[in-house]
Design an enzyme around this catalytic site. Structure first.
Site, mmCIF file in Angstrom:
data_model
loop_
_atom_site.group_PDB
_atom_site.id
_atom_site.type_symbol
_atom_site.label_atom_id
_atom_site.label_comp_id
_atom_site.label_asym_id
_atom_site.label_seq_id
_atom_site.Cartn_x
_atom_site.Cartn_y
_atom_site.Cartn_z
ATOM 1 N N SER A 1 0.866 -1.175 0.000
ATOM 2 C CA SER A 1 0.000 0.000 0.000
ATOM 3 C C SER A 1 0.896 1.216 0.000
ATOM 4 O O SER A 1 2.075 1.138 0.382
ATOM 5 C CB SER A 1 -0.894 0.000 1.248
ATOM 6 O OG SER A 1 -1.504 1.264 1.448
ATOM 7 N N TYR B 1 -2.012 -0.408 10.574
ATOM 8 C CA TYR B 1 -2.086 -0.781 9.153
ATOM 9 C C TYR B 1 -0.768 -0.466 8.449
ATOM 10 O O TYR B 1 -0.179 -1.327 7.780
ATOM 11 C CB TYR B 1 -3.246 -0.043 8.493
ATOM 12 C CG TYR B 1 -3.401 -0.338 7.025
ATOM 13 C CD1 TYR B 1 -4.022 -1.511 6.592
ATOM 14 C CD2 TYR B 1 -2.934 0.547 6.057
ATOM 15 C CE1 TYR B 1 -4.157 -1.791 5.245
ATOM 16 C CE2 TYR B 1 -3.073 0.272 4.706
ATOM 17 C CZ TYR B 1 -3.683 -0.891 4.304
ATOM 18 O OH TYR B 1 -3.818 -1.171 2.961
#
Length: 285
Positions: free
Chosen positions: A132, A145
């Site tokens: 990501s 995350y």
């Protein structure tokens, strides 16, 4: 047989499903990891074979390795795509949530990679890890995350240097905003966890959490479709000499460039100014 196997984890919906469908066809038979029977029924098609797979369950991972090992076709690639998004301030996010994020977004990928590396070494295949932009730039409330994604990037670098001499390639893909169900679930989870904060934590972080959730929802709504994002992943799988990293979306490309050239303090100011635009406006009389 000229057809090769590709494993795609997290293929129930969103990017994983789009990647599985895009790769299916001449040359590739896709083993699409899904968690439920109804997801298997939805994705089953010519060239796409669903397999029940929770990457945090050792029995599921072992069954996948046995399925691959018993197939006469070579394993060309493993696309480690499964993931969850859980956001919250470092102080307020419960430890069980931290552990679960790392279990799914990091350790599960390591488990799948370990199980399938013998097949990849035989075929001189490749590992494609879906990271990501959060693996390069950590916004506030993204500690868990982004922490798992930063770790996945480091594991990918280490693995690439270990297996490159053995003929296996390792590629990282870094999406920005993509219109998938995971982002919507992430906002809902963040709101649920925010409701569990103490009054003191709510005073400190409540406005920030709401701003981040608004920004995340807006960025997702304006992001690429899963089908458009899947084109880059498919390129990472099929290109003969892939790059070590690919970004997906203009937002990801811009943030990667900024992270390379700006100091930490400058990045802090960019982050603060961006988030400030989404803070709830004071009520006016």
């Amino acid at each position: 047989m000229t057809e090769k196997l590709v494993v795609v984890t997290g293929a129930s919906t969103g990017l994983g499903a789009a990647v599985a469908r895009r790769l299916a066809g001449p040359g590739y038979h896709v083993l699409a990891g899904v968690r439920r029977d109804r997801d298997a029924d939805a994705i089953r098609s010519a060239g796409v074979e669903p397999v029940i797979l929770d990457i945090t369950e050792p029995g599921h991972v072992a069954a996948l390795a046995a399925r691959v090992g018993g197939d006469p076709r070579a394993l060309h690639a493993v696309v480690n795509n499964a993931g969850i998004q859980v956001n919250g301030p470092v102080e307020a996010l419960p430890m069980e949530q931290w552990r679960w994020v790392f279990e799914v977004n990091l350790f599960g990928h390591v488990a799948v990679t370990q199980a399938l590396l013998p097949a990849l070494l035989r075929s001189r295949g490749r590992v494609v890890n879906i990271s990501s932009i959060g693996g390069r730039f950590a916004l506030p409330t993204y500690g868990a995350y982004a922490g798992a994604k930063f770790a996945l990037e480091a594991v990918s670098d280490s693995l690439r240097r270990e297996v490159a001499p053995l003929g296996v390639q390792v590629v990282v893909v870094e999406p920005g905003g993509v219109r998938t169900e995971m982002a919507g679930r992430g906002v809902a989870t963040a709101n649920r966890l925010a409701a569990q904060m103490t009054p003191e934590q709510e005073e400190r972080y409540g406005g920030l959490v709401r701003a981040i959730n608004t920004m995340m929802a807006e960025g997702t709504a304006s992001g690429l479709t899963a089908d458009a994002a899947a084109r880059t992943v498919a390129k990472a799988v099929t290109t003969r000499r892939p790059r070590t990293r690919y970004t997906i979306g203009r937002d990801a490309a811009v943030l990667v460039r900024l992270a390379r050239v700006l100091s930490d303090r400058a990045l802090d100011r960019v982050s603060a100014a961006t988030v400030k635009r989404y803070h709830p406006k004071p009520a006016t009389v």
